[in-house]
Design a protein around this motif. Sequence first.
Motif, mmCIF file in Angstrom:
data_model
loop_
_atom_site.group_PDB
_atom_site.id
_atom_site.type_symbol
_atom_site.label_atom_id
_atom_site.label_comp_id
_atom_site.label_asym_id
_atom_site.label_seq_id
_atom_site.Cartn_x
_atom_site.Cartn_y
_atom_site.Cartn_z
ATOM 1 N N GLN A 3 0.872 -1.179 0.000
ATOM 2 C CA GLN A 3 0.000 0.000 0.000
ATOM 3 C C GLN A 3 0.906 1.225 0.000
ATOM 4 O O GLN A 3 1.644 1.460 0.958
ATOM 5 C CB GLN A 3 -0.901 0.011 1.236
ATOM 6 C CG GLN A 3 -1.875 1.163 1.269
ATOM 7 C CD GLN A 3 -2.975 1.016 0.244
ATOM 8 O OE1 GLN A 3 -3.747 0.063 0.292
ATOM 9 N NE2 GLN A 3 -3.046 1.935 -0.684
ATOM 10 N N HIS A 4 0.878 1.963 -1.089
ATOM 11 C CA HIS A 4 1.687 3.168 -1.287
ATOM 12 C C HIS A 4 0.817 4.353 -0.879
ATOM 13 O O HIS A 4 -0.235 4.595 -1.474
ATOM 14 C CB HIS A 4 2.062 3.229 -2.771
ATOM 15 C CG HIS A 4 2.972 4.326 -3.189
ATOM 16 N ND1 HIS A 4 4.273 4.433 -2.774
ATOM 17 C CD2 HIS A 4 2.768 5.352 -4.053
ATOM 18 C CE1 HIS A 4 4.836 5.468 -3.364
ATOM 19 N NE2 HIS A 4 3.936 6.060 -4.136
ATOM 20 N N ILE A 5 1.225 5.080 0.158
ATOM 21 C CA ILE A 5 0.436 6.172 0.715
ATOM 22 C C ILE A 5 1.220 7.464 0.519
ATOM 23 O O ILE A 5 2.374 7.569 0.946
ATOM 24 C CB ILE A 5 0.174 5.949 2.215
ATOM 25 C CG1 ILE A 5 -0.545 4.606 2.418
ATOM 26 C CG2 ILE A 5 -0.609 7.114 2.812
ATOM 27 C CD1 ILE A 5 -0.497 4.109 3.847
ATOM 28 N N ASP A 34 2.183 -3.133 -14.828
ATOM 29 C CA ASP A 34 1.479 -4.334 -14.374
ATOM 30 C C ASP A 34 1.553 -4.427 -12.852
ATOM 31 O O ASP A 34 2.604 -4.171 -12.255
ATOM 32 C CB ASP A 34 2.121 -5.567 -15.004
ATOM 33 C CG ASP A 34 1.386 -6.842 -14.653
ATOM 34 O OD1 ASP A 34 0.144 -6.838 -14.704
ATOM 35 O OD2 ASP A 34 2.060 -7.825 -14.296
ATOM 36 N N GLY A 35 0.426 -4.756 -12.219
ATOM 37 C CA GLY A 35 0.429 -5.001 -10.785
ATOM 38 C C GLY A 35 -0.175 -3.903 -9.943
ATOM 39 O O GLY A 35 -0.195 -4.006 -8.725
ATOM 40 N N ILE A 36 -0.681 -2.821 -10.573
ATOM 41 C CA ILE A 36 -1.432 -1.811 -9.829
ATOM 42 C C ILE A 36 -2.853 -2.339 -9.707
ATOM 43 O O ILE A 36 -3.520 -2.581 -10.710
ATOM 44 C CB ILE A 36 -1.416 -0.442 -10.534
ATOM 45 C CG1 ILE A 36 -0.001 0.129 -10.544
ATOM 46 C CG2 ILE A 36 -2.382 0.524 -9.851
ATOM 47 C CD1 ILE A 36 0.155 1.434 -11.320
ATOM 48 N N THR A 37 -3.324 -2.542 -8.472
ATOM 49 C CA THR A 37 -4.644 -3.144 -8.299
ATOM 50 C C THR A 37 -5.721 -2.159 -7.863
ATOM 51 O O THR A 37 -6.900 -2.435 -8.030
ATOM 52 C CB THR A 37 -4.584 -4.309 -7.290
ATOM 53 O OG1 THR A 37 -4.187 -3.811 -6.020
ATOM 54 C CG2 THR A 37 -3.589 -5.376 -7.739
ATOM 55 N N ASP A 38 -5.321 -1.008 -7.301
ATOM 56 C CA ASP A 38 -6.317 -0.047 -6.829
ATOM 57 C C ASP A 38 -5.649 1.309 -6.646
ATOM 58 O O ASP A 38 -4.469 1.371 -6.281
ATOM 59 C CB ASP A 38 -6.903 -0.522 -5.503
ATOM 60 C CG ASP A 38 -8.252 0.083 -5.177
ATOM 61 O OD1 ASP A 38 -8.862 0.722 -6.064
ATOM 62 O OD2 ASP A 38 -8.691 -0.072 -4.026
ATOM 63 N N MET A 39 -6.408 2.396 -6.902
ATOM 64 C CA MET A 39 -5.895 3.755 -6.723
ATOM 65 C C MET A 39 -7.019 4.649 -6.223
ATOM 66 O O MET A 39 -8.156 4.528 -6.680
ATOM 67 C CB MET A 39 -5.362 4.323 -8.040
ATOM 68 C CG MET A 39 -4.215 3.544 -8.647
ATOM 69 S SD MET A 39 -3.707 4.184 -10.258
ATOM 70 C CE MET A 39 -2.604 5.501 -9.775
ATOM 71 N N HIS A 40 -6.677 5.559 -5.297
ATOM 72 C CA HIS A 40 -7.642 6.545 -4.781
ATOM 73 C C HIS A 40 -6.924 7.870 -4.571
ATOM 74 O O HIS A 40 -5.755 7.891 -4.176
ATOM 75 C CB HIS A 40 -8.245 6.084 -3.452
ATOM 76 C CG HIS A 40 -9.006 4.817 -3.562
ATOM 77 N ND1 HIS A 40 -10.284 4.754 -4.046
ATOM 78 C CD2 HIS A 40 -8.647 3.550 -3.277
ATOM 79 C CE1 HIS A 40 -10.698 3.506 -4.034
ATOM 80 N NE2 HIS A 40 -9.712 2.744 -3.578
ATOM 81 N N PHE A 41 -7.650 8.971 -4.813
ATOM 82 C CA PHE A 41 -7.101 10.313 -4.640
ATOM 83 C C PHE A 41 -8.178 11.215 -4.066
ATOM 84 O O PHE A 41 -9.360 11.063 -4.382
ATOM 85 C CB PHE A 41 -6.658 10.870 -6.001
ATOM 86 C CG PHE A 41 -6.187 12.303 -5.936
ATOM 87 C CD1 PHE A 41 -4.889 12.598 -5.574
ATOM 88 C CD2 PHE A 41 -7.039 13.352 -6.236
ATOM 89 C CE1 PHE A 41 -4.446 13.906 -5.507
ATOM 90 C CE2 PHE A 41 -6.607 14.665 -6.168
ATOM 91 C CZ PHE A 41 -5.302 14.945 -5.807
ATOM 92 N N GLY A 42 -7.789 12.159 -3.221
ATOM 93 C CA GLY A 42 -8.776 13.108 -2.731
ATOM 94 C C GLY A 42 -8.190 14.140 -1.795
ATOM 95 O O GLY A 42 -7.020 14.079 -1.411
ATOM 96 N N ALA A 43 -9.059 15.096 -1.444
ATOM 97 C CA ALA A 43 -8.704 16.134 -0.479
ATOM 98 C C ALA A 43 -8.920 15.590 0.924
ATOM 99 O O ALA A 43 -9.766 14.716 1.150
ATOM 100 C CB ALA A 43 -9.572 17.366 -0.707
ATOM 101 N N ASP A 44 -8.167 16.120 1.881
ATOM 102 C CA ASP A 44 -8.314 15.731 3.278
ATOM 103 C C ASP A 44 -9.689 16.164 3.785
ATOM 104 O O ASP A 44 -10.061 17.329 3.652
ATOM 105 C CB ASP A 44 -7.222 16.383 4.115
ATOM 106 C CG ASP A 44 -7.365 16.084 5.596
ATOM 107 O OD1 ASP A 44 -7.846 14.993 5.946
ATOM 108 O OD2 ASP A 44 -6.985 16.951 6.400
ATOM 109 N N VAL A 45 -10.435 15.240 4.349
ATOM 110 C CA VAL A 45 -11.760 15.542 4.926
ATOM 111 C C VAL A 45 -11.819 15.116 6.397
ATOM 112 O O VAL A 45 -12.899 15.016 6.972
ATOM 113 C CB VAL A 45 -12.906 14.877 4.125
ATOM 114 C CG1 VAL A 45 -12.989 15.456 2.721
ATOM 115 C CG2 VAL A 45 -12.742 13.363 4.077
ATOM 116 N N SER A 46 -10.665 14.901 7.007
ATOM 117 C CA SER A 46 -10.624 14.458 8.392
ATOM 118 C C SER A 46 -11.186 15.525 9.322
ATOM 119 O O SER A 46 -10.906 16.711 9.182
ATOM 120 C CB SER A 46 -9.188 14.143 8.799
ATOM 121 O OG SER A 46 -9.129 13.812 10.173
#
Length: 102
Positions: A3-5, A34-46
């Motif tokens: 998991q790359h954060i 090859d091998g990227i299974t999921d990606m997400h991006f967004g603004a901080d909403v904490s």
Amino acid sequence: MIQHIVLLNVAETTPKTELTAIWSDLLALRDVVDGITDMHFGADVSAEGFGRGYTHGFTILFRDTAARDAYLVHPDHQAAGARLVAALEGGPDGLLVVDLEV
């Protein structure tokens, strides 16, 4: 799996259209690495208030370390990364990266 954060302190002067374009560049890597299974991006909403100046973030889930390593050296990643760093407050100082084995 890896998991790359990535946490980002986006400069206030960076247009939203530039962020969208950078994210599109990163998303396109799914088709060439090859091998990227999921990606997400967004603004901080904490609601906790511990963001320490990081305004946005993204995660990429890799099948294994080999996939992550292929992503890191891919020329399209290098180009998107340079564009991203240019959009950050303080350049590379506006970036925090952590990889977790999950």
